[in-house]
Scaffold this motif. Sequence first.
Motif, PDB file in Angstrom:
ATOM      1  N   ARG A  60      15.309 -96.316  57.970  1.00 41.72           N
ATOM      2  CA  ARG A  60      14.476 -97.408  57.453  1.00 41.72           C
ATOM      3  C   ARG A  60      14.397 -98.576  58.430  1.00 41.72           C
ATOM      4  NH1 ARG A  60      16.882 -97.593  51.238  1.00 41.72           N
ATOM      5  NH2 ARG A  60      16.131 -95.516  50.607  1.00 41.72           N
ATOM      6  N   GLU A  61      15.412 -98.713  59.302  1.00 40.58           N
ATOM      7  CA  GLU A  61      15.428 -99.813  60.271  1.00 40.58           C
ATOM      8  C   GLU A  61      14.677 -99.462  61.554  1.00 40.58           C
ATOM      9  OE1 GLU A  61      16.666-102.778  59.678  1.00 40.58           O
ATOM     10  OE2 GLU A  61      17.266-102.187  57.656  1.00 40.58           O
ATOM     11  N   ILE A  62      14.310 -98.196  61.730  1.00 41.15           N
ATOM     12  CA  ILE A  62      13.616 -97.771  62.949  1.00 41.15           C
ATOM     13  C   ILE A  62      12.141 -98.191  62.858  1.00 41.15           C
ATOM     14  CG2 ILE A  62      12.869 -95.732  64.273  1.00 41.15           C
ATOM     15  CD1 ILE A  62      15.458 -94.376  63.402  1.00 41.15           C
ATOM     16  N   PRO A  63      11.531 -98.663  63.958  1.00 45.84           N
ATOM     17  CA  PRO A  63      10.107 -99.061  63.939  1.00 45.84           C
ATOM     18  C   PRO A  63       9.208 -97.928  63.424  1.00 45.84           C
ATOM     19  CG  PRO A  63      11.140 -99.749  65.983  1.00 45.84           C
ATOM     20  CD  PRO A  63      12.156 -98.890  65.271  1.00 45.84           C
ATOM     21  N   PRO A  64       8.149 -98.278  62.688  1.00 48.46           N
ATOM     22  CA  PRO A  64       7.285 -97.243  62.089  1.00 48.46           C
ATOM     23  C   PRO A  64       6.734 -96.233  63.086  1.00 48.46           C
ATOM     24  CG  PRO A  64       6.757 -99.409  61.215  1.00 48.46           C
ATOM     25  CD  PRO A  64       7.729 -99.645  62.333  1.00 48.46           C
ATOM     26  N   GLN A  65       6.410 -96.680  64.323  1.00 52.33           N
ATOM     27  CA  GLN A  65       5.814 -95.757  65.289  1.00 52.33           C
ATOM     28  C   GLN A  65       6.788 -94.683  65.747  1.00 52.33           C
ATOM     29  OE1 GLN A  65       6.179 -99.006  65.639  1.00 52.33           O
ATOM     30  NE2 GLN A  65       6.976 -99.594  67.639  1.00 52.33           N
ATOM     31  N   MET A  69       9.654 -88.850  63.537  1.00 54.81           N
ATOM     32  CA  MET A  69      10.546 -87.800  64.021  1.00 54.81           C
ATOM     33  C   MET A  69      11.882 -87.824  63.270  1.00 54.81           C
ATOM     34  SD  MET A  69      11.866 -87.208  67.927  1.00 54.81           S
ATOM     35  CE  MET A  69      12.605 -88.847  67.991  1.00 54.81           C
ATOM     36  N   TYR A  70      12.412 -89.031  63.027  1.00 50.54           N
ATOM     37  CA  TYR A  70      13.691 -89.142  62.343  1.00 50.54           C
ATOM     38  C   TYR A  70      13.557 -88.772  60.865  1.00 50.54           C
ATOM     39  CZ  TYR A  70      15.326 -91.533  66.527  1.00 50.54           C
ATOM     40  OH  TYR A  70      15.668 -91.824  67.809  1.00 50.54           O
ATOM     41  N   SER A  71      12.444 -89.097  60.255  1.00 47.14           N
ATOM     42  CA  SER A  71      12.226 -88.718  58.855  1.00 47.14           C
ATOM     43  C   SER A  71      12.186 -87.199  58.712  1.00 47.14           C
ATOM     44  CB  SER A  71      10.915 -89.334  58.342  1.00 47.14           C
ATOM     45  OG  SER A  71      10.978 -90.743  58.377  1.00 47.14           O
ATOM     46  N   SER A  72      11.560 -86.520  59.668  1.00 49.67           N
ATOM     47  CA  SER A  72      11.512 -85.061  59.647  1.00 49.67           C
ATOM     48  C   SER A  72      12.917 -84.483  59.761  1.00 49.67           C
ATOM     49  CB  SER A  72      10.635 -84.558  60.796  1.00 49.67           C
ATOM     50  OG  SER A  72      10.651 -83.145  60.846  1.00 49.67           O
ATOM     51  N   ARG A  73      13.732 -85.062  60.620  1.00 49.20           N
ATOM     52  CA  ARG A  73      15.108 -84.584  60.753  1.00 49.20           C
ATOM     53  C   ARG A  73      15.907 -84.843  59.479  1.00 49.20           C
ATOM     54  NH1 ARG A  73      15.862 -87.245  66.579  1.00 49.20           N
ATOM     55  NH2 ARG A  73      18.087 -87.228  66.129  1.00 49.20           N
ATOM     56  N   MET A  74      15.651 -85.973  58.825  1.00 53.66           N
ATOM     57  CA  MET A  74      16.350 -86.264  57.574  1.00 53.66           C
ATOM     58  C   MET A  74      16.010 -85.225  56.500  1.00 53.66           C
ATOM     59  SD  MET A  74      18.528 -88.663  57.500  1.00 53.66           S
ATOM     60  CE  MET A  74      18.642 -88.649  55.716  1.00 53.66           C
ATOM     61  N   ARG A  75      14.738 -84.825  56.425  1.00 55.10           N
ATOM     62  CA  ARG A  75      14.359 -83.802  55.444  1.00 55.10           C
ATOM     63  C   ARG A  75      15.103 -82.499  55.717  1.00 55.10           C
ATOM     64  NH1 ARG A  75       9.237 -86.289  56.109  1.00 55.10           N
ATOM     65  NH2 ARG A  75       8.650 -84.789  57.721  1.00 55.10           N
ATOM     66  N   SER A  76      15.233 -82.149  56.997  1.00 52.55           N
ATOM     67  CA  SER A  76      15.949 -80.928  57.366  1.00 52.55           C
ATOM     68  C   SER A  76      17.416 -81.009  56.963  1.00 52.55           C
ATOM     69  CB  SER A  76      15.822 -80.698  58.872  1.00 52.55           C
ATOM     70  OG  SER A  76      16.609 -79.593  59.277  1.00 52.55           O
ATOM     71  N   TYR A  77      18.033 -82.189  57.161  1.00 52.71           N
ATOM     72  CA  TYR A  77      19.443 -82.340  56.817  1.00 52.71           C
ATOM     73  C   TYR A  77      19.647 -82.331  55.301  1.00 52.71           C
ATOM     74  CZ  TYR A  77      20.022 -83.573  61.704  1.00 52.71           C
ATOM     75  OH  TYR A  77      20.027 -83.547  63.072  1.00 52.71           O
ATOM     76  N   MET A 149       8.557 -86.482  75.795  1.00 49.80           N
ATOM     77  CA  MET A 149       7.190 -86.971  75.587  1.00 49.80           C
ATOM     78  C   MET A 149       7.143 -88.499  75.632  1.00 49.80           C
ATOM     79  SD  MET A 149       5.829 -84.400  72.593  1.00 49.80           S
ATOM     80  CE  MET A 149       4.263 -85.268  72.456  1.00 49.80           C
ATOM     81  N   LEU A 150       8.129 -89.146  75.003  1.00 47.43           N
ATOM     82  CA  LEU A 150       8.156 -90.612  75.018  1.00 47.43           C
ATOM     83  C   LEU A 150       8.344 -91.139  76.439  1.00 47.43           C
ATOM     84  CD1 LEU A 150      10.342 -91.361  71.859  1.00 47.43           C
ATOM     85  CD2 LEU A 150       7.893 -91.777  72.125  1.00 47.43           C
ATOM     86  N   GLU A 151       9.210 -90.459  77.215  1.00 50.38           N
ATOM     87  CA  GLU A 151       9.405 -90.878  78.603  1.00 50.38           C
ATOM     88  C   GLU A 151       8.123 -90.714  79.413  1.00 50.38           C
ATOM     89  OE1 GLU A 151      12.662 -88.609  80.036  1.00 50.38           O
ATOM     90  OE2 GLU A 151      14.176 -89.715  78.880  1.00 50.38           O
ATOM     91  N   ASN A 152       7.432 -89.573  79.205  1.00 54.14           N
ATOM     92  CA  ASN A 152       6.169 -89.353  79.927  1.00 54.14           C
ATOM     93  C   ASN A 152       5.131 -90.402  79.554  1.00 54.14           C
ATOM     94  OD1 ASN A 152       7.198 -87.086  81.216  1.00 54.14           O
ATOM     95  ND2 ASN A 152       6.489 -85.680  79.640  1.00 54.14           N
ATOM     96  N   LEU A 153       5.056 -90.727  78.258  1.00 52.57           N
ATOM     97  CA  LEU A 153       4.104 -91.748  77.826  1.00 52.57           C
ATOM     98  C   LEU A 153       4.446 -93.103  78.439  1.00 52.57           C
ATOM     99  CD1 LEU A 153       3.698 -90.833  74.044  1.00 52.57           C
ATOM    100  CD2 LEU A 153       1.976 -90.601  75.833  1.00 52.57           C
TER     101      LEU A 153
END
Length: 217
Positions: A60-65, A69-77, A149-153
């Motif tokens: 919830r503290e991570i910026p929306p943009q 990715m973290y929300s997807s990992r949370m669903r998996s966990y 991908m983030l590094e490339n961007l």
Amino acid sequence: MSSDFESYEQDFAVLTAEITGRIGKVPKLVGDEKKQMVVNVEKQLEEARELLEQMELEVREIPPQSRGMYSSRMRSYKQEMGKLEADFKRSRIAYSDEVRNELLGDDGNSSENQRAHLLDNTERLERSSRRLEAGYQIAVETEQIGQEMLENLSHDREKIQRARERLRETDANLGKSSRILTGMLRRIIQNRILIVVLAIVIIFTTMMAIFFSVKGR
């Protein structure tokens, strides 16, 4: 914030691996040792739930943009946690049946059936553990791809910014060159006008000198 999340994530992975191994051992133990194992697994499941809550707060503290990715990992966990709880529930049911059979004094055939049932549960737990490990590996690989991908961007953005700065410098240089050329053209025109005026004055002076010379004779 993401570093805290990853720290909780590592703790969760280690804890769930231990829980999976202990759930697989429950059907193989007897007596007080089995009871203690059940108690330990219950405590570790509670710790895993608390870790999930901490991870969810970090997301919830991570910026929306960057949160997707973290929300997807949370669903998996959370799915992994649900599977662990279901496996433990089946293991406890088998454990309860075994305790009841011991108290009631079932015959040898019932014990054999119970043993076969426990072995089947163990195999299921092992298969679930392998699936969880595969899912965790996929999550790790997905995270690595996302970071790349983030590094490339980020690199692309820096290149674009540098290109914009060079364009601004080029525009400024072109403006200076244009002003210099305009000044040179103005001076050339002025010089030509001056030459023409001087030529006219010289011609006029010469003609006047000739005129007065002829008239004086």
